[in-house]
Every structure is written in C-alpha cells, then in structure tokens.
Scaffold this motif. Structure first.
Motif, PDB file in Angstrom:
ATOM      1  N   ALA A 338       0.955  -1.179  -0.134  1.00  0.00           N
ATOM      2  CA  ALA A 338       0.067   0.029  -0.016  1.00  0.00           C
ATOM      3  C   ALA A 338       0.953   1.398  -0.097  1.00  0.00           C
ATOM      4  O   ALA A 338       0.367   2.156  -0.765  1.00  0.00           O
ATOM      5  N   ARG A 372      -8.796   3.019  -7.554  1.00  0.00           N
ATOM      6  CA  ARG A 372      -8.095   2.958  -6.572  1.00  0.00           C
ATOM      7  C   ARG A 372      -8.705   3.641  -5.170  1.00  0.00           C
ATOM      8  O   ARG A 372      -8.422   3.519  -4.024  1.00  0.00           O
ATOM      9  N   HIS A 374     -11.408   2.610  -4.287  1.00  0.00           N
ATOM     10  CA  HIS A 374     -11.978   1.378  -3.602  1.00  0.00           C
ATOM     11  C   HIS A 374     -10.702   0.589  -2.750  1.00  0.00           C
ATOM     12  O   HIS A 374     -11.015  -0.543  -2.188  1.00  0.00           O
ATOM     13  N   ASP A 375      -9.594   1.219  -2.698  1.00  0.00           N
ATOM     14  CA  ASP A 375      -8.564   0.522  -2.152  1.00  0.00           C
ATOM     15  C   ASP A 375      -8.627   0.119  -0.796  1.00  0.00           C
ATOM     16  O   ASP A 375      -9.299   1.029   0.106  1.00  0.00           O
ATOM     17  N   LYS A 376      -8.283  -0.958  -0.041  1.00  0.00           N
ATOM     18  CA  LYS A 376      -8.250  -1.199   1.239  1.00  0.00           C
ATOM     19  C   LYS A 376      -7.508  -0.152   2.085  1.00  0.00           C
ATOM     20  O   LYS A 376      -7.851  -0.282   3.348  1.00  0.00           O
ATOM     21  N   ALA A 377      -6.522   0.122   1.621  1.00  0.00           N
ATOM     22  CA  ALA A 377      -5.623   1.143   2.625  1.00  0.00           C
ATOM     23  C   ALA A 377      -6.092   2.603   2.410  1.00  0.00           C
ATOM     24  O   ALA A 377      -6.437   3.246   1.477  1.00  0.00           O
ATOM     25  N   ARG A 381      -6.300   5.551  -0.707  1.00  0.00           N
ATOM     26  CA  ARG A 381      -7.651   6.277  -1.032  1.00  0.00           C
ATOM     27  C   ARG A 381      -7.252   7.863  -0.888  1.00  0.00           C
ATOM     28  O   ARG A 381      -7.759   8.700  -1.792  1.00  0.00           O
ATOM     29  N   SER A 450     -17.289   7.006   5.595  1.00  0.00           N
ATOM     30  CA  SER A 450     -16.429   5.968   6.012  1.00  0.00           C
ATOM     31  C   SER A 450     -16.149   6.451   7.429  1.00  0.00           C
ATOM     32  O   SER A 450     -16.176   7.506   8.010  1.00  0.00           O
ATOM     33  N   SER A 452     -12.999   6.173   8.707  1.00  0.00           N
ATOM     34  CA  SER A 452     -11.706   7.040   8.742  1.00  0.00           C
ATOM     35  C   SER A 452     -12.025   8.622   8.414  1.00  0.00           C
ATOM     36  O   SER A 452     -12.550   9.052   7.397  1.00  0.00           O
ATOM     37  N   ASP A 455     -10.431   9.584   5.061  1.00  0.00           N
ATOM     38  CA  ASP A 455     -11.362   9.608   3.728  1.00  0.00           C
ATOM     39  C   ASP A 455     -12.313  10.756   3.697  1.00  0.00           C
ATOM     40  O   ASP A 455     -12.582  11.076   2.761  1.00  0.00           O
ATOM     41  N   SER A 974     -17.476  -6.653  15.946  1.00  0.00           N
ATOM     42  CA  SER A 974     -16.521  -5.586  15.594  1.00  0.00           C
ATOM     43  C   SER A 974     -16.437  -4.447  16.570  1.00  0.00           C
ATOM     44  O   SER A 974     -15.492  -3.857  16.730  1.00  0.00           O
TER      45      SER A 974
END
Length: 1137
Positions: A338, A372, A374-377, A381, A450, A452, A455, A974
């Motif tokens: 990443a 990108r 939709h990137d997991k990191a 993003r 999100s 984050s 984000d 979670s």
C-alpha cells in the motif's frame, strides 16, 4: 628523528615505544597544551610534545570548551608550519593527529549557545560549529599538497586515513547541512580518488554509509552529481551507482526496509539534481530494482523515475526510456504494498501538476485512480482523492468537465474531417476523463460515510473541487456534505464548513464591490437552501454562524452592514425582483446572523419599530404561507419583548394570522399548521402578556369551530389548543426563572437579613427563591390544564378526535400531537391519557402518520414524566415491526434518543434494534448502524453486555435466517476491540454449549467465537472450557468454526505458538478419534497427557508443582488450630446435616 610511520589504527601508536604516557597522563590539560604550543610535531623541536599531543587528542571529550578550542588552534598552527617546512614526517604526523581528532570527536554534541551583551546573541565555540570545519580544512590542506614528497611518499595508510576521516565527519547529521563542511569532505574524497587511486574502497564505504544512515543519502547523491560533471570521475560514478544497485540484492537488505528507503533517497536526489545521470543507468540498473522485495526501495525508485521524467529535455534524448517509465508508473499503481501504491499516485500528482502527462496517459490514469478509490488502504484512497483534484485542476481539455461540454465538443467534431486523428484521440480521452470523474464523484460520496477521518476530509475536498468543474453529480454530493458540518470530529466539521464557504463564494469576482459580492453571496445561499430538508437547513444555519465567527472572506461579507441592509431590503420587498424564495432565504440568513452575534438567552439588541412593522407585514400576508412562517420565526429570534411596537405586532399576528384564517379553507393544512406554530411562538416571544391574547384567541376560534365544525377548522383548533399549552408552559417557566434572578427581590432579601452573614444570606435567599419559583410553576401547570381551565375543558375533545376512526389522517395526527402536549403540561393529565396514547401505536387503531407522531410524542413524554412512562417503555419496541417504514424510522430515532440519554434501559427488546440492521429500508439500516456506533462510545461496555443474550435470542427465532444472523453478529462483534472483551465473551459463551440441546445454537455460538479477536488469555480460556464444547465437534459446521479459530491464531504474531498448537491438536484429536472411542475418554486423555509433547511435559510439571503446593498447604493447615465461632450453625445445634 626517525620518519613517522602511520599505524593501521590510531591506538597502535602506543605500541611503538615512542610515547611516554606515564609522564603526561596525570598532568593537567593546560600543562600539556603549553608543551605543544608553537612546535611542529615529529621534528627535533617537537619531539618532546608528541606524547602530550596524543594524550590531549585521546581525552578530547573530557576537555573543557576553551581547552578544546585551544587544542584545535594549536593543531591548525602546526599544520601551517608543517606545510611551510615541507617535511614528510611533519605532514604525515599532523595529518594523522587531525584525523585522529575527527574520529575521537565523532559523536561529540554541539555545546549550548550563551548570550553575551545586551541585545546580542554570540555563540560560544563548539566542535560542531567551528572545530570540525577547522579540522577538515587542515586535513584538506595536507592532502592537497602537490610537492614531490607528498605525491610519491604518502603511504596507503595515510591516504586511507584521510578520506575515512572525511567520511566520519559526513556521518554527523549536523555536518551534512553545512555546505562549507561538505565541500571540504568532497575535496578530500576527490583527492583520494584522483591522486591515490582509492575509488574502489571509497565507493564501498559510501555504499555502506548509505545503508546505515538516512541523512547521508542526500550527501552521497550530491557527491555523485558533482563528480559526474568532472570527466576524470566518470568511472568512479559508474562504479558507485553500480555498487548501490547491486547492494540491493543482498539478503540483509530484504530484511532491512530502512536501507532500501535510504537507497531510494539517493536515486530521488540524483533525479532531482541531474536527471540525465539517472536516465543513463535507469534501464540496466535502476528499473530492475523494482523486482526486489523491500517496498521502501520500490517506492524510492518509483519516485526517482517520476522525478527524472519531469526533465523534458532529458526525456527527449531517451524516448524509449520515457515509455518504459510510464509503463512502470502505471504498473506500480497496483503494487502489492500500500505504501508503494500511495507513493506512485503521489508521483503521478507531480507529473500532472507539471503538465508532462499526455492526453492518452491522462485518460488511462483517470481509470486507474478511480479504481484506487476502493483500495483497502486509507493512505492509498487519500492519495487517489488528491490526485483527482490535481487531474481536474490541471486537465488540458476544458475549463469544465461537464456532460454538456462533452456534447458540445462532440458536435463540433462532427463537422471536421476524420483525417484529424490526433484531435479525435484527444476528444476520446476527454470523454474517458469526464466519465471517470463522474464515477469518482459517486465513490467519493460513498467515502463520506467512512469511519476514517482522512477519507471523509479528502472526499469533501475532492467533491468541492469537482463542483467547481461542474462534474455531473457534484451538486447533490456537496449537498450531502451539509450534515457533516455538525460532525463530532473537528477536522471533518472544518472541512465541510470550508467546502460550503467555497461553494458560496465560487462565482464571485475579486474586482466586484461589496454590494455585488453580498448580492452574489445571497444568490448562492438561495441555491443552497432551495429544496433543503429541515435537517439541512439547521446545518446551513450552523455554517452561517461559523462563518460569522471566522475571519474569512465569507465571514467578513456576512458581518458587513451592506449585507445586512441587502437582507432587510429583500425581506421588505424593496429590492427589485425579490422573489418569495429569495425573501425566505433572507429571513433564514438574518436569523442565523443575529443568533451568531447575540447571546444564548435570546436577542439582546432592541429592534426598531420600523423593522418590526416590516416583519409583521410579511408575517400577516396570505399570498405565501411559507414566507409568513419564516417571518414569524425571524421575529422570535431577533425581536425582544422590550422593543417598541412589539406588543402591537403580537396582537396583529394573533388577529390576522391565527384568528382570521383559522376557518379559511383556501390555505391547506400542510401550510397553515407550520405557520400557526411559528405565529404562536412569535406571540409568546414578543408579547408581555401572551396569556390574554391566547385566551381570547381560543375563545373566538372555539366558538366558530363548535358552530361550524368543518374538517380543517377542527384540525386547526385542536392544534392551537396543544401548542398554546406548551408555549404557556414554557412562558411560565421563563417567568419563574426571571423571578428567581430578580435583583429587586434579592436586594430586599438582603436588606431584611442584616443580622446574618453574607454567605448565609445567599443560601437562604437562593433556597427561598428557588422554592417560590418551583411552587409558581406547579401552580401554573395545574391552572393551565385543570378542570376549570380553558385548555383542560377541551382535552376530552382532543382525545376524542385522536381516536375517531372517521376523522381524516391529518386531523387525527394533529389531535394526537396536541394530546401529547397537554399531557406534557402536568403529570395527572399524562397518567389519565397514557393508555390512550399507546393504543394509537396499534396499526389497527391508527394510520401511519398518527402512529409516527404518537411514537415521537411518547419519546418526549418519557423525558417529561419518566416515572409514568417507564412501565410502558417495552411497548415502544413493538413499533419497530410496524409495516410502514416511516413509523419504524421514527421509532428507532426515538429509542435511540432515549437509550443514549439513559432514559430507557437496554433490555431483551434490543433484539428488535439488532434486526433493524437488516431491514428492507436503507435509511433504517443506516440509523441502526449509527445507533450501535453511538452506543459503543458510551461507557459501561453496553454492547459487550448485551451480546450473549442477543445471540441466544436471535438463534432461537425462526424468522431469522442464517445469513442475517451472521452479518448481524459480524457487525456487533466488530465493537469488541479490547482483549478483555474477547476473554469475557469466551467465558460467557462456552458454558452455553452445555445449556442448549439445539444443534443450530451450537453452530451459532461457535460462529461468534470464531469472530473474536484472540490473544493468549482468550485462547487459554477457550482451552480451559474445552470440555463444554468437545462433544459438539462431531457437527461439521461447529468443527469448521473451531478449525477457523485454530487457523487464525496460528498466524497471529503475538500469540503463544505452543498454546495455539495444543488447541489445534486437541480439535484434531477429537475429530480423528476412533468410531468406538467415547469423547469423554478422549477428554480425560487430553487432561492427563495433553495434545502435544510440549503440552504433556507442561501438564506433568504443572501437576507436580500443584501436588507439591497442596502438600505444603496441608502441612501449614495441620500446624494451625482452627477457631470456630459459637453460633448455632457452627455447633450444628439446629440438627441439620
């Protein structure tokens, strides 16, 4: 005297029997300094001073600051004298001792700065600031001697000693920032390469330095750039770069990511300073480094290649290389790491800003960077969102990226010949960029939700930029940012407010006058407020308040008198062409500005009678009820009771808005009821005696309604009854507070209590006034809705309309709300009608609009009369299963409010809240997720406490499918982010295996256990409870869940590997037992011997230690006499066994 022989190491000079350290060891530094003063070492005159000099250099760190300075000065004088004498021994000895000094002082820190004199800051002498530079100058002076003696007879040890001392100086982080020092280092190294043929060892030493220290990397790159400009040093540069690239293949470098990072810094610095130098080696040496494992190395190489591409002249000479670099940058956007992906996207940002990306490349880049998003990191993003801003701001196609502009470009291209393939290719690239920009806007809008913060902030910035370029969908996306103004996180709230400010000031010209700017700002507000929901309007008002408090461009405009004058002109209708929509926005804006400049207690400044007349005239006009409502709302916010003309305005509002139009069917109830609400609010806000106006109003409207009970008349009458009750209640409480704060009463009380102390007077007065205020409020509540009051007499009528199935939905909804308001006034009214209110939640008794209003009203009553509503609180949960999604949303919002404010306890009915996570209505799903997020923020580990019972209830319900169960459990688990939560959950869930005989419940329990975040203690708890679920492992699904736990803990870095292996082996032992072997026998075998050899030895040692401790404990107990209390239980007098 014999010729000086330079040893391999500095300390070896002591073995040559030429030093008398016993003589100088115990002498003071000052005595030794006097001895070495003014002599040239390793000559007849300085033969006696060599021992003193050696000892002074060796103990250099222990010398005082002045002594260090004096020693460096003596060495400088000795070097100058040796150069004049031109004697080889003198040159070698002085060079030796200078190099020795540089190595001894390698990690010597700089001394603090002392202030001397008024207003002057003089630095004391320090090794870092002055001493090192002096020593390097001395060493440079010696190494650059060009006489025959120095050329031919300097030994290899001397040459090696010189450049190694220079590299030692380079290792200091403070030295690499000093250009003068680094110039001296480069001169010494250049002599070692050109004159003494030391290029190979110097190259190896430089590579070694780069691997060790980050701050050395830029200096090494600068050295290579400088030497590359000298023809004699080309071979050295070639060999050093080749050595740097080949060192990347070392196995140690694959484990050390920092060394790869330093190598990347070298290549990046070279690319910045001399792109041609990097381009010369890129194909054969640099690009192959991308196949190596350290991600830091790949990131540095990508950065260096992108930097070299910025030099268009160099890229013109290496056309094939540019295409290869482009392919590399495209491929590394999808790197496995990443960090490298993020660095690659940042490299593309620099290229796009420099306009070195072609149309075709930009189109392909737009597709890559959109993926990108939709990137997991989160870092990737963030970089992707920033790159999209750069693409839009520096796009070479058009000032906008709108669909309309694309269609215009396509139309213009139709009339041209098809031979112009270059222009057609540019148009195709433009279309691809626009399409991907629209897709990026959609994905950025999703990132607003999100977890984050990064984000959300970057998505806000990207959407704000996309609106400037008129990307399709950006306007609606920016509107969705409004709610983030009230976000809890300050960074998100600030970004949202900044976005709205840019949106409001987007079309303003910097040369426009203040009046033109204010008019433009008002137009932008109209566009923003138009079609805004109630919640969005609250956010807009909050944004206006924040802008008012700020010092930005929009804030200065809002605070200006010009803007205020324009608002009043628009509200009054004096501004030409002021439409009703604009006048409404002006009312909203003026109210927000006044609130921002006023106090929390309400409007503080007196409004002129002229302006009150303007607002009143707008409020009583019948053409636009929505505008009249906003005018009434503005009157509440800006007009104090003390203003001249306020009482007359209140009378006019009551007469023309409420009484005159109450039985006027030309205005629909959807418009009249909100207007009446704000009109009553305005009346109670500005009138000194609103109860008289209200009594007269109810009497007159009631008389007409009872004579002619039309549908709209009854609806409006019951609404006025309920809202008048609430407003009168609030007014009475305000009067009570004013009474308790009245300075005259306080003064009288102080005068009557002169014989008491000041503190006692304050206590007595405070208690008496508080009791008097409470008693006044209690009396007012009873009189307001009592049997003999006007409102109390109409309460049965309101209840009758609320339950009348023949009445219209609007009529019943208004009556239900009014009944709840009457119940809020006094507890006896609430007790009397609480059962009726809950009956309205039944779908068979009331339509959806009534049920929705009733559940919200019951939530408010729970705050007003919690003791009365508490026994009925469980019935509220039943509305979560209502067939109407609006009722379910209202119910969830109400319960969320009550639970988060601790008015309702989370009990078994929480299952209904959990099932809302999978409701068919998306808004209800979002509200449910928000509820659990907020619940997790509260103290008390609420989700942890409710999870076991929730699991069991869901598992037993037949209407819950397994897919819903699993998704819900994943979401709830979670929130268990602490290790003690996992430990406690293991201890709570494992015993439930024995308590249940349902196979499905075993599967559900094992599934939840597989979701927990395990550490040593949680895994140990799972092993300790092995007996509870061992016999359930015969079920395939249960066994798969436990095998998933074993596979997960096996790869955890901070887990006890032996414990994990024992757990996995225990499961396999149960699963692979013989057909005729009982599970209990296997468990007994595992208890005695363990599942693995290590477990066996551990269990044996544990059993031995346990036995030993048991024996010791029993021995201690035998030596102690137990004293029993003389109680019937202790003596067994009761006769029970």
């Amino acid at each position: 005297m014999n010729e000086f022989v330079i040893p391999l190491h500095f300390e070896e000079l002591e073995k040559q029997d030429i030093l008398d350290l016993a003589r100088v060891r115990y002498r003071s530094p000052k005595e030794n300094l006097r001895t070495v003063k003014g002599v040239s070492w390793w000559t007849e005159e300085g033969e006696h001073a060599v021992s003193e000099l050696y000892w002074l250099v060796k103990t250099f760190r222990d010398l005082s600051n002045n002594e260090k300075q004096e020693l460096v000065e003596r060495m400088r004088e000795a070097v100058e004298k040796a150069v004049k004498l031109r004697k080889l021994s003198a040159l070698k000895s002085t060079g030796f001792f200078v190099a020795f000094l540089i190595n001894v002082a390698e990690d010597l820190e700089s001394e603090p700065v002392a202030a001397k004199g008024k207003g002057k800051q003089n630095q004391e002498w320090s090794w870092t600031a002055q001493g090192l530079e002096t020593a390097l100058r001395c060493l440079t002076q010696i190494t650059e001697q060009k006489n025959d003696i120095a050329e031919n007879k300097y030994t290899e040890n001397f040459t090696s000693m010189s450049w190694r001392a220079a590299l030692t100086a380079m290792e200091r982080s403070s030295a690499v920032k000093n250009s003068a020092l680094m110039d001296l280092v480069f001169r010494i190294i250049s002599v070692g390469i050109s004159r003494w043929a030391q290029s190979m060892p110097i190259s190896a030493a430089l590579v070694h330095l780069v691997h060790r220290q980050e701050h050395v990397a830029p200096s090494v790159a600068t050295l290579l750039i400088k030497f590359n400009r000298k023809p004699d040093f080309k071979d050295f540069v070639d060999s050093t770069i080749a050595e740097l690239c080949s060192s990347a293949r070392l196995s140690d470098l694959n484990r050390d990511t920092s060394a790869g990072k330093y190598l990347g810094i070298v290549f990046s610095t070279i690319a910045t300073g001399d792109a041609a130098l990097l381009a010369r080696y890129s194909k054969e040496l640099v690009i192959p480094l991308l196949d190596h494992e350290p991600y830091t190395l790949r990131s540095g190489v990508v950065d260096a290649l992108a930097t070299s591409t910025l030099d268009q002249q160099v890229m013109g000479e290496y056309e094939d290389l540019r295409a290869e670099i482009y392919d590399v940058l495209v491929a590394r956007v999808c790197d496995v790491n990443a960090f490298t992906r993020s660095r690659t996207i940042q490299a593309w940002m620099r290229l796009a800003e420099a306009h070195v990306v072609t149309h075709y490349e930009l189109a392909e880049l737009a597709q890559l960077v959109t993926d990108r998003l939709h990137d997991k990191a989160a870092a990737v993003r963030k970089s992707a969102l920033q790159l999209w801003q750069v693409i839009m701001e520096h796009n070479p196609f058009s000032p906008t990226l709108s669909r309309q502009m694309v269609e215009t470009a396509k139309e213009s291209a139709k009339g041209e010949t098809s031979e112009d393939s270059k222009k057609q290719a540019g148009l195709n690239s433009y279309v691809i960029v626009v399409e991907n920009a629209e897709l990026a806007v959609q994905r950025a809008s999703n990132l607003l939700k999100s977890d984050s913060v990064t984000d959300v902030v970057e998505a806000i910035n990207m959407l704000s930029c996309s609106r400037k370029f008129q990307v399709h969908g950006a306007d609606s996306a920016v509107r969705s940012i409004l709610t983030l103004i009230l976000a809890r996180d300050k960074a998100v709230s600030d970004a949202a407010c900044r976005c709205i400010e840019e949106n409001l000031c987007q079309d303003q010209s910097p040369e426009a006058s203040t009046k033109e700017l204010s008019t433009s700002l008002l137009k932008s507000l109209v566009l923003l407020v138009r079609s805004a929901t109630v919640g969005e309007r609250v956010c807009i008002e909050s944004c206006i308040k924040r802008l008012y408090a700020s010092d930005g461009h929009a804030g200065s405009l809002i605070k200006s008198t010009t803007f205020s004058k324009i608002l009043w002109d628009v509200i009054s209708g004096r501004a030409g062409g002021a439409l009703s929509e604009i006048r409404k926005v002006a009312c909203i804006t003026l109210g927000a500005v006044t609130s921002a400049s006023g106090t929390e207690d309400g409007p503080s400044s007196v409004v002129s009678s002229k302006r009150i007349a303007i607002l009143t005239s707008v409020a009583v006009q019948h053409e636009d009820p929505a505008l009249a409502r906003e005018a009434c709302s503005l009157i509440c916010r800006i007009v104090p009771r003390t203003s001249p003309g306020a009482e007359e305005a209140a009378c006019e509002i009551v007469d023309k808005v409420l009484i005159s139009s109450a039985d006027d069917g030309s205005v629909p109830n959807d418009f009249w009821l909100p207007l009446a609400e704000q009109a009553l609010n305005a009346t109670y806000a500005i009138s000194a005696q609103p109860e008289k106006l209200a009594a007269d109003m109810i009497h007159r409207i009631g008389s007409r309604t009872l004579q002619k009970p039309t549908e709209w008349a009854v609806t409006r009458f019951v609404f006025i009854i309920g809202h008048t009750a609430v407003r009168q209640l609030v007014f009475n409480e305000e009067r009570a507070r004013e009474l308790s704060r009245s300075p005259t009463i306080e003064t009288e009380s102080r005068t009557n209590g002169d014989n008491k102390g000041d503190e006692e007077i304050e206590d007595v007065v405070g208690v008496s006034l508080g009791a008097e205020a409470d008693a006044a409020v209690e009396r007012g509540e009873q009189e307001l809705v009592g049997e003999g009051s006007i409102l109390g007499r109409f309460a049965p009528l309101v209840a009758k309309v609320a339950t009348d199935r023949n009445a219209s939905d609007v009529q019943r909804a208004a009556a239900a709300s009014s009944l709840a308001k009457l119940m809020a006034v006094h507890s006896f009214m609430c007790e009397h009608y609480v059962r009726l209110m809950f009956s309205l939640l039944d779908p068979s008794n009331a339509p959806p609009v009534v049920r929705g209003n009733s559940i919200v009203a019951l939530g408010d009553l729970s705050f007003r009369h919690p003791n009365i509503l508490e026994p009925w609180s469980a019935k509220m949960y039943s509305s979560l299963r209502d067939e109407d999604p609006m009722v379910r949303r209202y119910t969830l919002s109400t319960l969320t409010h009550l639970i988060l404010n601790d008015m309702v306890k989370v009990r078994g009915q929480v299952v209904e809240l959990v099932l809302c996570l999978k409701d068919n209505d998306e808004r209800l799903q979002a509200l449910s997720k928000l509820f659990f997020h907020e619940l997790s923020r509260k103290g008390g580990n609420l989700i942890y406490n409710i999870l076991p019972d929730t699991l069991s209830c869901l598992s037993q319900r037949k209407d819950v499918d397994r897919g819903t169960y699993r998704e819900v459990m994943k979401f709830l688990v979670s929130f268990l982010d602490k290790s003690r939560h996992a430990e406690g959950m293991v201890d709570k869930l494992c015993p439930r295996f024995r308590a249940s005989d349902e196979v499905q419940e075993w599967r559900d329990l094992s599934f939840v256990l597989s979701l927990l975040p395990y550490q040593d203690r949680a895994l140990r708890g799972l092993m300790d409870n092995f007996k509870t679920y061992a016999d359930k492992l015969d079920d395939a699904e249960v066994r798969e869940n436990f095998e998933a736990i074993a596979a997960k803990v096996r790869h955890l870095p901070k887990i006890d590997k032996a414990l994990a292996a024992e757990f996995e082996a225990s499961i396999k032992r149960i699963a692979n037992r013989k057909e005729d072997e009982d599970v209990k026998d296997v468990i007994q075998d595992l208890d005695m011997y363990g599942a693995t050899p290590k477990a066996k030895s551990r269990s044996q040692s544990v059993s031995k230690s346990t036995l030993a401790s048991t024996v010791k404990t029993s021995r201690r107990k035998k030596g102690r006499r137990k004293v029993m209390p003389l109680t019937p239980t202790a003596l067994n007098l009761s006769g029970e066994n």
